[in-house]
Scaffold this motif. Structure first.
Motif, PDB file in Angstrom:
ATOM      1  N   ARG A 133       0.761  -1.372   0.043  1.00 31.29           N
ATOM      2  CA  ARG A 133      -0.156  -0.128   0.114  1.00 31.29           C
ATOM      3  C   ARG A 133       0.965   1.154   0.020  1.00 31.29           C
ATOM      4  O   ARG A 133       0.545   2.293  -0.404  1.00 31.29           O
ATOM      5  N   ILE A 186       2.199   1.876  -3.716  1.00 28.43           N
ATOM      6  CA  ILE A 186       1.169   2.586  -4.428  1.00 28.43           C
ATOM      7  C   ILE A 186       0.755   3.765  -4.064  1.00 28.43           C
ATOM      8  O   ILE A 186      -0.202   4.574  -4.637  1.00 28.43           O
ATOM      9  N   LEU A 233      -0.979   4.489  -1.202  1.00 29.48           N
ATOM     10  CA  LEU A 233      -2.395   4.642  -0.369  1.00 29.48           C
ATOM     11  C   LEU A 233      -2.057   5.179   1.044  1.00 29.48           C
ATOM     12  O   LEU A 233      -3.050   5.630   1.679  1.00 29.48           O
ATOM     13  N   ARG A 282       1.014  11.075  -5.502  1.00 34.41           N
ATOM     14  CA  ARG A 282      -0.315  10.610  -5.023  1.00 34.41           C
ATOM     15  C   ARG A 282      -0.645   9.598  -5.778  1.00 34.41           C
ATOM     16  O   ARG A 282       0.070   9.175  -7.068  1.00 34.41           O
ATOM     17  N   SER A 283      -1.387   8.454  -5.329  1.00 32.64           N
ATOM     18  CA  SER A 283      -1.611   7.355  -5.658  1.00 32.64           C
ATOM     19  C   SER A 283      -1.743   7.350  -7.535  1.00 32.64           C
ATOM     20  O   SER A 283      -1.405   6.335  -8.148  1.00 32.64           O
ATOM     21  N   PHE A 284      -2.712   8.047  -7.821  1.00 29.82           N
ATOM     22  CA  PHE A 284      -3.174   8.057  -9.135  1.00 29.82           C
ATOM     23  C   PHE A 284      -2.116   8.225 -10.028  1.00 29.82           C
ATOM     24  O   PHE A 284      -1.853   7.770 -11.116  1.00 29.82           O
ATOM     25  N   VAL A 344       0.004   5.339 -10.167  1.00 27.69           N
ATOM     26  CA  VAL A 344      -0.514   4.286 -11.237  1.00 27.69           C
ATOM     27  C   VAL A 344      -0.222   4.736 -12.579  1.00 27.69           C
ATOM     28  O   VAL A 344       0.093   3.666 -13.409  1.00 27.69           O
ATOM     29  N   ARG A 345      -0.409   5.931 -12.916  1.00 24.22           N
ATOM     30  CA  ARG A 345       0.027   6.429 -14.217  1.00 24.22           C
ATOM     31  C   ARG A 345       1.518   6.139 -14.476  1.00 24.22           C
ATOM     32  O   ARG A 345       1.823   6.049 -15.699  1.00 24.22           O
ATOM     33  N   TYR A 382      -2.406  -2.095  -9.516  1.00 22.03           N
ATOM     34  CA  TYR A 382      -2.570  -2.770  -8.234  1.00 22.03           C
ATOM     35  C   TYR A 382      -3.640  -3.549  -8.115  1.00 22.03           C
ATOM     36  O   TYR A 382      -4.662  -3.257  -8.337  1.00 22.03           O
ATOM     37  N   PRO A 399      -5.758  -5.279  -4.961  1.00 22.00           N
ATOM     38  CA  PRO A 399      -5.398  -5.507  -3.450  1.00 22.00           C
ATOM     39  C   PRO A 399      -6.130  -6.579  -2.927  1.00 22.00           C
ATOM     40  O   PRO A 399      -6.532  -7.487  -3.477  1.00 22.00           O
ATOM     41  N   ALA A 409     -11.220   1.332 -15.238  1.00 20.32           N
ATOM     42  CA  ALA A 409      -9.563   1.108 -15.197  1.00 20.32           C
ATOM     43  C   ALA A 409      -8.915   1.448 -16.419  1.00 20.32           C
ATOM     44  O   ALA A 409      -7.469   1.759 -16.352  1.00 20.32           O
TER      45      ALA A 409
END
Lengths: 257, 295
Positions: free
Chosen positions: A64, A67, A69, A87-89, A92-93, A98, A100, A118
């Motif tokens: 976590r 990623i 979070l 930041r998480s987003f 991911v980009r 992820y 979970p 997604a």
């Protein structure tokens, strides 16, 4: 224990240059407890790296933190770019997908909507791949996420993680709570997917690890105490017993066809 | 019989007002765990803006064109207020729901005080074009025409929001975010964009409701927003926080019951029954009619 620690240092030193993901001195403090205490490790650019350890040592927390979070201290570098603190987003980009621990499929959204949500970059979605791996999802694309079985939800969660061509898939206990037949199906799919997407996998099922993982990391009390080839760890019963509290050779024997 | 029809239709009109106001409130709470209590003040400000714009003519006569102009600009005004509130006050307090809630309460109190100070606390009577102030006979009941305007507007808003939620990517993000905001972020989506969008939409519908509430009450006062806010608050809890359809159903129940009780029992009893309904729901079904989780 000292010899394992040396292994860790050696492993990190060797892998760091060509590692896909390298984590250095990661600390996570949540509501007063120091859960991850200076974990350092690397994830290989191919295949599956398994992150192992007994319950409550901080594996899920580590994922976590990677990623984004939960807040953490330390350096996390993906493919040469620092992602810690983003930041998480954005993480991911940058290319980390992820899946979970509890699947977190959106119950009120259909299978198709869960996947559509997604989608990141237009034209890059691997629907062919995920529907090849999980043909059941194609059949059930109009069904609500909440009405799927546990195994189907897990497949949807993995499909969501594989939909974008990411650099790394971070996946937390994909076989947890699934029936043996479904476990096999999920492990098969992950094995196929790992040929195109490297993975950092947290898993308790040693047979699944024996089939999937090339590298293994073992965590104890918030830091990494073993880093090396998965086969070396699982082949050494004394070591698995000491680090994980379970004997691996029996599992191995049952595993081989 | 004609009284029943009249009460039923005006009740549905009132439900339309509650729904317009509650829809934004409910969606914002579902996604962000924040009640935007400043929306009451948005409604009041927009009602004054609407009143002023509708009466811009040299003779103070409200024409249809001026009323439409007032409705459109009040909607934009509410949207702007929602947008500014989210970007300036709410965004810096990301994930600190208590502080966010307190900010909206503070804004509501401050704006209402400002409006009272500037405009005075007396009623501004809203005159209407004759087609709107007339009534239509339905099964013997003389129903004021503005009731139909409010009902029609509420239906259009309900339909647009439902289609928006079902058919657009932002709708998908909002629906998923109401369930699990962290997971939406973990799919690479900047969920804050949805926050701004919802605050703006909530403000816009509150702005529109402001003018319609002024029409319904026949006048505009500084406490107009807060009175709608209280009953809309009851509506979103009974309907289930985060559920649009739930808010619609609850708005109908609360408003119609309120209307009948205020007429047949005694004025004010209906308002009390609405609060009683809230208490019953909190005891028996705290998640509300269509809510997923307990509060």
């Amino acid at each position: 224990m000292n010899s394992h620690r040396r292994d860790v240092a050696a492993g990190v030193g060797l892998n760091q240059a060509d590692a896909l993901l390298s984590v250095t001195d990661l600390h996570v403090r949540l509501t007063g407890s120091h859960i991850v205490q200076g974990a350092s490790f690397s994830v290989a650019p191919t295949g599956v790296t398994a992150l192992l350890g007994r319950n409550g040592v901080g594996k899920t927390t580590t994922l976590r933190a990677i990623i984004g979070l939960i807040p953490s201290e330390g350096d996390i570098v993906l493919d040469g770019a620092r992602i810690s603190g983003l930041r998480s987003f954005k993480i991911v980009r940058c290319g980390v997908s992820y899946v979970p621990e509890d699947r977190d499929v959106f119950a009120g959204l259909t299978v198709a909507e869960n996947l559509r949500l997604a989608e990141l970059k237009a034209g890059e979605h691997r629907y062919d791949l995920v529907y090849d791996l999980f043909p059941d999802l194609k059949k059930r694309h109009k069904q609500l996420g909440g009405s799927l079985s546990g195994g189907q939800q897990q497949m949807l969660a993995i499909a969501r993680g594989l939909l974008n061509p990411s650099k790394l898939l971070v996946i937390d206990e994909p076989t947890k709570g699934l029936a043996p037949r479904v476990v096999l199906e999920v492990v098969d799919a992950l094995q196929t997917a790992s040929e195109v997407t490297p993975m950092l996998l947290v898993e308790q099922n040693l047979r699944a690890i024996a089939r999937l993982a090339s590298a293994a990391l073992v965590m104890a009390q918030g830091s990494i105490v073993y880093s090396g080839p998965a086969a070396d760890l699982l082949g050494n019963e004394a070591l698995t017993l000491a680090l994980l509290g379970v004997a691996s050779t029996k599992a191995d024997r049952r595993e081989s066809p | 019989m004609s009284t029943v029809i009249l009460l039923l239709l005006t009740g549905i009109g009132l439900a339309g007002l509650y729904f317009m106001f509650a829809s934004g409130l409910s969606l914002i709470f579902g996604l962000m765990r924040v009640l935007n209590l400043a929306q009451g003040a948005f409604l009041t400000v927009c009602a004054y803006v609407g009143w002023a714009l509708a009466h811009t003519g040299p003779d103070g006569h409200v024409t249809t064109a001026r009323l439409i102009f007032a409705l459109v600009l009040s909607t934009l005004c509410g949207g702007t207020m929602g947008f500014i509130t989210e970007t300036v006050f709410i965004r810096p307090l990301y994930k600190r729901e208590t502080e966010q809630l307190l900010i909206t309460v503070g804004l509501d109190l401050a704006i209402v005080a400002l409006v009272s100070g500037l405009a005075g606390s007396y009623e501004r009577v809203l005159t209407l074009p004759t087609w709107l102030s007339d009534s239509t006979t339905v099964l013997g009941a003389h129903v004021p025409n503005d009731t139909f305007l409010t009902i029609a507007t509420a239906i259009v808003i309900f339909a647009s929001l439902t289609i928006g939620l079902r058919r657009t990517r932002y709708g998908l993000i909002v629906r998923a975010g109401v369930e699990n905001r962290d997971m939406v972020t973990a799919l690479g989506i900047d969920v804050r964009i949805a926050f701004t969008l919802l605050f703006t939409l909530g403000g816009a519908t509150a702005g529109l409701a402001g003018v319609l509430a002024g029409i319904y009450e026949g006048a505009v006062t500084p406490v107009l927003g807060d009175s709608v806010l209280i009953f809309s608050f009851i509506v979103i809890i009974i309907g289930g926080l985060g559920s649009l359809l739930g808010a619609g159903i609850a708005a109908l129940i609360v408003a119609v019951v309120q209307q009948f009780a205020n007429y047949y029992l005694r004025p004010g009893i209906g308002d009390l029954i609405a609060v009683g309904l809230l208490a019953v729901f909190l005891l028996v079904r705290p998640a509300g009619i269509l809510g997923r989780e307990r509060i």
